[in-house]
Structure formats: structure tokens, C-alpha cells
Scaffold this motif. Sequence first.
Motif, PDB file in Angstrom:
ATOM      1  N   THR A 184     -12.060   2.402  -0.485  1.00  0.00           N
ATOM      2  CA  THR A 184     -12.139   1.306  -1.468  1.00  0.00           C
ATOM      3  C   THR A 184     -10.826   0.522  -1.505  1.00  0.00           C
ATOM      4  O   THR A 184     -10.167   0.371  -2.534  1.00  0.00           O
ATOM      5  CB  THR A 184     -12.472   1.837  -2.876  1.00  0.00           C
ATOM      6  OG1 THR A 184     -13.498   2.828  -2.793  1.00  0.00           O
ATOM      7  CG2 THR A 184     -12.955   0.706  -3.772  1.00  0.00           C
ATOM      8  N   VAL A 185     -10.414   0.050  -0.344  1.00  0.00           N
ATOM      9  CA  VAL A 185      -9.199  -0.752  -0.224  1.00  0.00           C
ATOM     10  C   VAL A 185      -9.518  -1.974   0.632  1.00  0.00           C
ATOM     11  O   VAL A 185     -10.617  -2.108   1.177  1.00  0.00           O
ATOM     12  CB  VAL A 185      -8.047   0.042   0.427  1.00  0.00           C
ATOM     13  CG1 VAL A 185      -7.629   1.195  -0.466  1.00  0.00           C
ATOM     14  CG2 VAL A 185      -8.455   0.554   1.811  1.00  0.00           C
ATOM     15  N   THR A 186      -8.562  -2.860   0.726  1.00  0.00           N
ATOM     16  CA  THR A 186      -8.687  -4.018   1.607  1.00  0.00           C
ATOM     17  C   THR A 186      -7.441  -4.065   2.483  1.00  0.00           C
ATOM     18  O   THR A 186      -6.423  -4.665   2.126  1.00  0.00           O
ATOM     19  CB  THR A 186      -8.819  -5.326   0.815  1.00  0.00           C
ATOM     20  OG1 THR A 186      -9.939  -5.225  -0.070  1.00  0.00           O
ATOM     21  CG2 THR A 186      -9.033  -6.508   1.756  1.00  0.00           C
ATOM     22  N   LEU A 187      -7.502  -3.373   3.608  1.00  0.00           N
ATOM     23  CA  LEU A 187      -6.360  -3.301   4.502  1.00  0.00           C
ATOM     24  C   LEU A 187      -6.200  -4.602   5.278  1.00  0.00           C
ATOM     25  O   LEU A 187      -7.169  -5.149   5.806  1.00  0.00           O
ATOM     26  CB  LEU A 187      -6.524  -2.142   5.480  1.00  0.00           C
ATOM     27  CG  LEU A 187      -6.522  -0.737   4.866  1.00  0.00           C
ATOM     28  CD1 LEU A 187      -6.887   0.294   5.920  1.00  0.00           C
ATOM     29  CD2 LEU A 187      -5.165  -0.419   4.262  1.00  0.00           C
ATOM     30  N   ALA A 188      -4.976  -5.082   5.320  1.00  0.00           N
ATOM     31  CA  ALA A 188      -4.670  -6.298   6.060  1.00  0.00           C
ATOM     32  C   ALA A 188      -3.213  -6.256   6.476  1.00  0.00           C
ATOM     33  O   ALA A 188      -2.379  -5.623   5.824  1.00  0.00           O
ATOM     34  CB  ALA A 188      -4.943  -7.538   5.209  1.00  0.00           C
ATOM     35  N   GLY A 189      -2.882  -6.927   7.580  1.00  0.00           N
ATOM     36  CA  GLY A 189      -1.521  -6.963   8.052  1.00  0.00           C
ATOM     37  C   GLY A 189      -0.663  -7.909   7.241  1.00  0.00           C
ATOM     38  O   GLY A 189      -1.155  -8.677   6.407  1.00  0.00           O
ATOM     39  N   SER A 190       0.630  -7.867   7.493  1.00  0.00           N
ATOM     40  CA  SER A 190       1.556  -8.732   6.769  1.00  0.00           C
ATOM     41  C   SER A 190       1.373 -10.190   7.138  1.00  0.00           C
ATOM     42  O   SER A 190       1.715 -11.089   6.368  1.00  0.00           O
ATOM     43  CB  SER A 190       2.998  -8.296   7.060  1.00  0.00           C
ATOM     44  OG  SER A 190       3.229  -8.229   8.466  1.00  0.00           O
TER      45      SER A 190
END
Length: 289
Positions: free
Chosen positions: A226-232
Motif C-alpha cells: 500500500t505504497v506508491t514507489l517512485a524515483g527521485s
Amino acid sequence: MSDPHPARMPNKEDKRTFLRKLAEFLHPGPDSTEELIETLAEAEDNNIIGAESRVMLEGVIRMADMTAGDVMVAATRMDLLNIQAPMDELLHTVIHTAHSRFPVYEGERENVIGILLAKDLLKLQRAPEFHIRALLRPVVFVPETKGLNDLLRDFRGNRNHLAIVIDEFGRVAGLITIEDVLEQIVGEIEDEFDIPEDEGDIFALADHTYRVSGDTPIERVNDAFTVTLAGSDPDDEFDTIGGLIAHEMGHVPKRGERYTLCGLDFTVLHTKGGAVRWFKVAPAVDSTH
């Protein structure tokens, strides 16, 4: 009777040497490690050697320039046993980490006094009057600069398959096992605790953490935690969690390294071919990324 041709043998030797030199002049061999590796690749392309043989030979060549410090498990990631700890605590650590050998310390973690084989704990079940100290094997210390070739020879000769790595000041820098060395040649060595890749990509562990394959799609990780992983950089796109974490770290991750992203701690468990094969994932105590 004297030999009528006393100089024939030396001339023959000289002739072979000349031919050898001529062949080397016409077809010079590799002058560097990289050229030698390119030659192996050509040999594979020409079906002289197989792909697995090429990978192993490359591992042997590259290992010649590697040291214990290059592949060790860093001291902060070492699983150690406190000789003063209660037996229940020791058993919990042994079962949870699933290692076969453990450095044992007394007082401070720097004070490693021996190596305990997990199987030796069974002896305490038969004879509880024994103290764990009686089960300890001698500890071997090696410098960070020790070459892997020399270390492998030592491992094979003294039958101690784990060594404590120390830095130039004599402090514990990490540990290294014979498996760590051999994996530089043959790739990751799976044991009874490894999980086949085709059986899934996210596994719940007994301590409420998770084991996640580096090839797991980012969308699946997002759904599972339940996360929203994204790069910098929002313009960067990645398909797998391993690719995203490696990009954010800025280098090829090594076993034992940890990175925190979106409230999750990703600890590298295994790498293979320059990519992360398995992470251990847990909620971050203090999210810094």
C-alpha cells in the motif's frame, strides 16, 4: 663413439622457440584482463566453450583482482551471537537467520571469541550441562586486503569456512565465507533456504518482514505494501523494484546494503549478475528518503 651431431637438439629447441614467437607475433594474445574476457566471449560465439563455462572463467579471472573487503558482509550487517544470551534467545536468532555458522562475541561485538556451528547446538539438547563456550570453534581473522585466491586456498586447507575480516586498525570490518568466494566464480549458490524464482516474488517471513524478489514489478510491490514507489526523478521509469532501488542508490547494490524508500526498508539479501535477486523488506523505523 661421440655424437656426430651434438648441436642438433639445441637447434631443435631454438627452432621451436622461434616458431612459437612467430605465431605469437602473427596472432598476439590478450594484453589485459578485459581483452582476455573478450577472447572468452569470442570463444563462446564460436561454440568453443559454453555460456556457463565462459561465465565461470570470467569469474576466476575477475576474482584474481578482488579482496576480502570487496565481497565481505559488512560488520553492521553481521548476525552474531552473544555468549551471555539465554539459550532461548540464541535459538531464536539461529532459527530466524538460518545461517549454519555464527561468530560469537563476549562483552562488545568487536570481541569475537569463536565460531558456533548451528548443528552443534543439538549437543546441548543431549547434554544440557555443557556450556556453549565448549562448542566454539577457533575464529580465523583475515585483513580486508587479503586476495580472494589466497583466501579460497586457506578455506580449502584449514576447513574453516568462515573468517572475520579486520581493517587496517585491527577492528572488525565484516565477515566472509567460502560461499561468498565461490559465488564470484559460479554465481549465487542456492541452499535449502533459497526459494525458487518460479514459486512467487513476495513472501511473508516469521518476523513480520517480507522477502521480495528484485524482479518483482513495482506495481505489485505498491499493491502489496500500500505504497506508491517512485524515483527521485519523475521522468525516470522502472519496471522492477530491483532496478528502481539500484538507480536510487546510484550504484550496483551489494549484499547487506540497505535503502529506505516510501517508508520501507529494503535490505539486499542476494545479488546475481550485478542485479539484486532478493530484498528483505520491512517498515522503516525512520524514513529518510
